[in-house]
Design a protein around this motif. Structure first.
Motif, short mmCIF file in Angstrom:
data_model
loop_
_atom_site.label_atom_id
_atom_site.label_comp_id
_atom_site.label_asym_id
_atom_site.label_seq_id
_atom_site.Cartn_x
_atom_site.Cartn_y
_atom_site.Cartn_z
N VAL A 177 0.83 -1.20 0.00
CA VAL A 177 0.00 0.00 0.00
C VAL A 177 0.87 1.25 0.00
O VAL A 177 0.61 2.22 -0.73
CB VAL A 177 -0.95 -0.02 1.21
CG1 VAL A 177 -1.59 1.33 1.42
CG2 VAL A 177 -2.02 -1.09 1.03
N LEU A 236 -6.52 1.36 4.01
CA LEU A 236 -6.35 0.22 3.12
C LEU A 236 -5.59 -0.95 3.74
O LEU A 236 -5.74 -2.09 3.31
CB LEU A 236 -5.58 0.65 1.86
CG LEU A 236 -6.27 1.63 0.91
CD1 LEU A 236 -5.31 2.04 -0.20
CD2 LEU A 236 -7.52 1.00 0.31
N SER A 295 -5.66 2.11 -6.14
CA SER A 295 -5.98 1.10 -5.11
C SER A 295 -7.07 0.16 -5.60
O SER A 295 -7.09 -1.02 -5.23
CB SER A 295 -6.38 1.79 -3.81
OG SER A 295 -7.70 2.30 -3.86
N LEU A 318 -5.11 -3.17 -6.24
CA LEU A 318 -5.36 -3.92 -5.02
C LEU A 318 -6.72 -4.60 -5.02
O LEU A 318 -7.04 -5.34 -4.10
CB LEU A 318 -5.25 -3.01 -3.79
CG LEU A 318 -3.88 -2.38 -3.52
CD1 LEU A 318 -3.98 -1.39 -2.35
CD2 LEU A 318 -2.84 -3.45 -3.23
N GLN A 334 -9.46 -3.07 -4.49
CA GLN A 334 -10.22 -2.44 -3.42
C GLN A 334 -11.54 -1.88 -3.95
O GLN A 334 -11.65 -1.52 -5.11
CB GLN A 334 -9.40 -1.31 -2.80
CG GLN A 334 -10.01 -0.66 -1.59
CD GLN A 334 -10.18 -1.65 -0.46
OE1 GLN A 334 -9.23 -2.23 0.03
NE2 GLN A 334 -11.42 -1.85 -0.05
#
Length: 261
Positions: free
Chosen positions: A144, A175, A206, A210, A212
């Protein structure tokens, strides 16, 4: 007799999993002539792994919607679920634990502790929850921090960071626990245009890198342009839910009397 081989079945397109959903969401403040209907029967699905912007004028109900979706405020009626858990079924203590473990928050104010370094601020929720910072958490922390471009600032205290850097630290804090969903309430409200663009770009990264799910409340068209989906709310009701909208669609929808759903 020769059998004709069966054709390979064509898979049906799958519906993406939902990070959060609301049904019949209503929020009323006050009584009698002073009664205010902040939300009026909102139905909303938020797919996982998407960046959604919730837009609306001041007083439209967008912040109330976010607070109810995030379990920070209790609706007057209706239901909210996050990652398949119905929030109304949880006790106050259970809801607090659920938010801690599954929901991330980013606000206009950075809310960093000035006596701690950036790295310590990022890991603080883990320590407050009594969770061990193990190899998996450390790997997520490193990942992150790299995506947000703050690796070289982790040893600095908030007073030694720019506003944009402080907000990136706040995003990293949200996160690092790998929440089911991150809610960002006007995250660029205290930033100049360059820092705003950086923060919004990192929020989008993100999502892309990721996986997310991010839901951002904003009144700024430039900020909403970074999102995959845009929900427009007016007078406590969803006026439009746009998927991968163009700039022209956004402008047309936000114009008074614009398109609905």
């Amino acid at each position: 007799m020769t059998q004709t081989p069966l054709s390979t079945p064509v898979p049906h397109p799958t519906t993406p999993p939902l990070a959060a959903s609301a049904r019949g969401l209503t929020k009323t403040y006050g009584r009698g002539d002073a009664q205010v209907h902040a939300l009026r029967g909102v139905d909303l699905d938020l797919p996982a792994g998407r960046f959604t912007a919730v837009m609306g004028a001041s007083g439209s109900g967008k912040s109330t919607l976010m607070h109810c979706l995030a379990g920070l405020d209790q609706p007057s009626a209706g239901s909210v679920s996050i990652a398949g858990t119905n929030l109304e079924a949880l006790s106050d203590d259970a809801l607090t634990r659920f938010r801690r473990d599954h929901v991330g928050f980013v606000f206009q104010a950075f809310n960093l502790l000035p006596m701690l370094t950036a790295g310590q601020n990022i890991l603080l929720p883990h320590e407050l929850a009594g969770r061990k910072v193990d190899a998996d958490v450390r790997a997520r922390y490193d990942e992150v921090s790299a995506i947000l471009g703050i690796t070289d600032r982790l040893g600095h205290r908030p007073g030694e960071l720019s506003g944009g850097q402080q907000q990136r630290v706040a995003i990293a804090r949200a996160l690092v626990a790998s929440p089911a969903i991150v809610f960002a309430d006007e995250p660029t409200g205290n930033l100049d245009s360059d820092a705003s663009a950086e923060v919004l770009g990192f929020l989008r990264r993100s999502v892309r890198e990721l996986g997310q799910t991010v839901v951002m409340v904003t009144h700024e068209l430039d900020a909403a342009a970074y999102a995959d989906d845009v929900v427009v709310i007016a007078d406590g009701a969803i006026r439009a839910h746009l998927v991968d909208p163009s700039a022209e669609q956004l402008v047309a929808t936000l114009r008074p009397g614009g398109a609905t759903r």
